[in-house]
Write an enzyme that holds these catalytic residues in place. Structure first.
Site: not given
Lengths: 381, 289
Positions: B18, B98, B209, B247
């Site tokens: 890819g 992701e 976070e 996120h």
């Protein structure tokens, strides 16, 4: 993605979970007709995706047509916690003796699903969880096997559900878990699951949130997604495909990568400013995307200054600089001061390309944020 | 010394044909990473920038004696790709992808628990041991070899903090981007454990976070088990509840768990200095090393 109550109830009913008979109505006349068809008393419920609708006046019971008309007239068009109500669900009001809670969600710490039952339904379950965690029975489910029948029974008995309805509640929990599993749920909840005097259970409310990352394999649920035009700018961000959250400050923020953008917001606050938004252009943004991001932030009337912070990994500084020049070059006068900081991949090339007549350049993140905060303060003064 | 990867690590790239896979394979090779094979179903027998491609991870691993993989497979197929890597079996799997459905990750996480493998990610920038090897998409040029370990949930924030460190001449043993998803393989505690066992790591920086309770668990681990000093940073102090900040995992839930405040307090109670700014993080590290 969150389904509306009426959509979640359709999904639950199709799976065999008992729900009250109900009709969706967009006008007062439709609401009255629906109520007459269903038979009184009915609950008239605002279809907006916020918690605490009842307390905010978004759910009322009507005993006859006249009341239904008055209530529908009140609720339709009302502003409920910032959301405009344009539809109500009219449904048979349930005469209950008990209110339970059943839910399924992903326990991220454990990395596996958890099924929950409580006899303290009808109130905010998060408050119950905080005050009295023992009041909620929890069963973690092994994703390789799914929920065993005994686990549903165990949760129900551990929660102290009345024996007369235990079997039915376990059945509802099992169906809810299967739905959650098959339809890529993130949260599935019935609160309250009402128990009637003749020991029937019925889902008086329904929550079903779908994992956004799994919508590609849930086409019928994806189709249920409705544009919620609660915020024009957030709608625009959807169009552009940005991760965007609007806040109420005056320093606009654009950056790449969620953690770094959050950090930039925090620094604006740390240096005495107020962040106006979170805007992540994502990885590998090209010039056009950069220019769209500036358009977004300029469209927010609250913004007095903009800080543009890019740390290039797969994003290239020269592309970013071209996008900024392009976007700002199209104005006779730059509408709001823009402070730019570029670091990482091709940052030096980007710095050379940047038209410094249009922007202020700073070397470090800290300096860039402080400068933008100063600019915003000057505009206010 | 380092953790997880070094110049000897033999790497398979899953999804090498890819766009992303090809580009970053070149970048990894340029950095000196020992990329020995690619794995893409139906593409066996091809070569990508001189790297032989196999139809299955199993074949690639056996033919090239690989022990690690980097995954660039699209989200719909990534869960399957992770099972394939774990079942091969490889010792280390780094998932860059992701947007993998959470339920797929839940199944992978369960399988992971039955193996001795390390899974890093998904939705992460990867792992780098400066001067030796990088597995992932981190820009190699900003890192430098040294004695500070770094753990972060966010890619570009990692780069920012590393930049602050490198500018002061503070290098890194290994940097691990653990990823911003709700379910990840290697969490803070796992990564801290690795650095605690590494004799060359003199200090660890952990960038957390909002969302979840990983940082709070890390604080408990530090109190009980760690001798190596730790410096912290937490992003998302200004994040409003109920809004997902980019996120998938970065969200303060309505009940107030997962706030920056609770994480900062937990870390400070564990004796971990938490910087208000990336510069301050570098100040704290400088005080230690």
């Amino acid at each position: 993605m969150k389904l509306h109550e009426y959509q979640a109830k359709e999904v639950f009913a199709d799976a065999g979970i008992p729900t009250p008979s109900a009709r969706l109505a967009g006008t007062v006349d439709e609401a009255v007709a629906a109520a007459e068809e269903i038979g009184f008393p009915v609950a008239v419920k605002a279809q907006v995706q916020v918690g605490g609708r009842g307390k905010a006046g978004g759910i009322e019971i009507a005993g006859d047509a006249e009341e239904a008309r008055a209530i529908a007239d009140d609720i339709l068009g009302m502003d409920l916690k910032g959301y405009h109500v344009d539809r109500v669900l009219v449904e048979a009001a349930v005469d209950f003796v008990d209110e339970l809670y059943v839910g399924v969600t992903m326990d991220r710490g454990e990395g596996r699903p958890v099924a929950m039952v409580s006899t303290r339904g009808g109130v905010n379950i998060e408050e119950v969880a905080a005050e009295d965690p023992e009041a909620i029975a929890r069963e973690h489910v092994d994703p390789a096997f799914g929920m065993h029948p005994y686990q549903a029974r165990k949760a129900v008995y551990d929660a102290g559900v009345d024996r007369a309805v235990a079997r039915d509640v376990a059945g509802v929990l099992t169906t809810l878990y299967e739905l959650w599993d098959e339809r890529d749920g993130s949260d599935a909840e019935i609160n309250p699951l009402m128990v009637t005097a003749d020991d029937e259970v019925i889902a008086a409310d329904a929550v079903f949130n779908v994992d956004d990352d799994a919508l590609f394999r849930q086409p019928d649920l994806a189709e249920m997604e409705e544009e919620t035009a609660d915020d024009e700018l957030e709608a625009k961000a959807n169009e552009y495909g940005f991760d965007y959250v609007r806040l109420d400050g005056d320093v606009g923020i654009i950056g790449n990568g969620a953690g770094l953008v959050m950090t930039t917001l925090d620094l604006v606050d740390y240096y005495g400013g107020d962040p106006a938004n979170f805007l992540d252009v994502g990885g590998g943004a090209k010039a056009e995307r950069i220019s769209n991001a500036l358009d977004m932030v300029f469209s927010d009337d609250n913004v007095d200054a903009v800080v543009f912070n890019i740390f290039g990994g797969i994003t290239r500084g020269d592309e970013v600089a071209r996008g900024i020049n392009e976007a700002l070059g199209s104005f006779d006068e730059v509408p709001k001061p823009v402070v730019v900081r570029l670091a990482g991949t091709n940052a030096a090339e980007g710095m050379e390309i940047l038209n410094t007549d249009l922007v202020t350049v700073e070397e470090t993140l800290e300096d860039a944020v402080q400068r933008a905060v100063e600019y915003a303060a000057e505009v206010k003064a | 010394m380092s953790v997880l990867v070094d110049a000897e690590t033999r790497v398979v790239v899953q999804g090498i044909t890819g766009g992303e896979g090809r580009f970053h394979t070149e970048q990894m090779l340029d950095y000196g990473t020992n990329v020995v094979a690619g794995a893409v179903p139906g593409k066996g027998g091809q070569e990508v920038t001189g790297v032989p491609v196999y139809d299955t991870v199993d074949r690639a691993a056996r033919a090239e004696d690989a022990d690690a993989s980097v995954v660039f497979v699209p989200p719909a197929f990534a869960g399957d790709a992770l099972f394939e890597a774990l079942d091969a079996p490889l010792d280390l799997v780094v998932a860059i992808t992701e947007g993998i459905p959470t339920q797929d990750m839940s199944a992978v996480y369960r399988r992971l628990g039955e193996t001795d493998a390390h899974l890093v990610g998904p939705n992460c920038p990867g792992v780098i041991t400066p001067g030796e090897a990088k597995l992932g998409i981190l820009p190699g040029n900003i890192f430098s070899a040294g004695d500070v370990g770094l753990i972060s949930r966010s890619g570009t924030l990692t780069y920012q903090i590393v930049d602050n460190l490198t500018n002061r001449g503070i290098g890194q043993t290994t940097a691990i981007g653990i990823g911003g998803d709700p379910i990840i393989g290697t969490d803070f505690v796992d990564a801290l454990e690795l650095f605690e066992a590494d004799t060359d790591t003199e200090a660890v920086v952990m960038c957390g976070e909002i969302g979840g309770e990983d940082e709070e668990e890390a604080a408990r681990y530090i109190t009980e088990y760690m001798d190596t000093p730790v410096v912290g940073f937490i992003a998302g102090r200004t994040a409003p509840p109920g809004k997902r900040m980019g996120h998938a995992g970065a969200i303060v839930s309505g009940s107030g768990t997962g706030t920056a405040q609770s994480k900062i307090e937990a870390l400070e109670n564990a004796g971990v200095p938490v910087g208000d700014t990336p510069e301050e993080v570098a100040d704290h590290v400088e005080d230690i090393v």
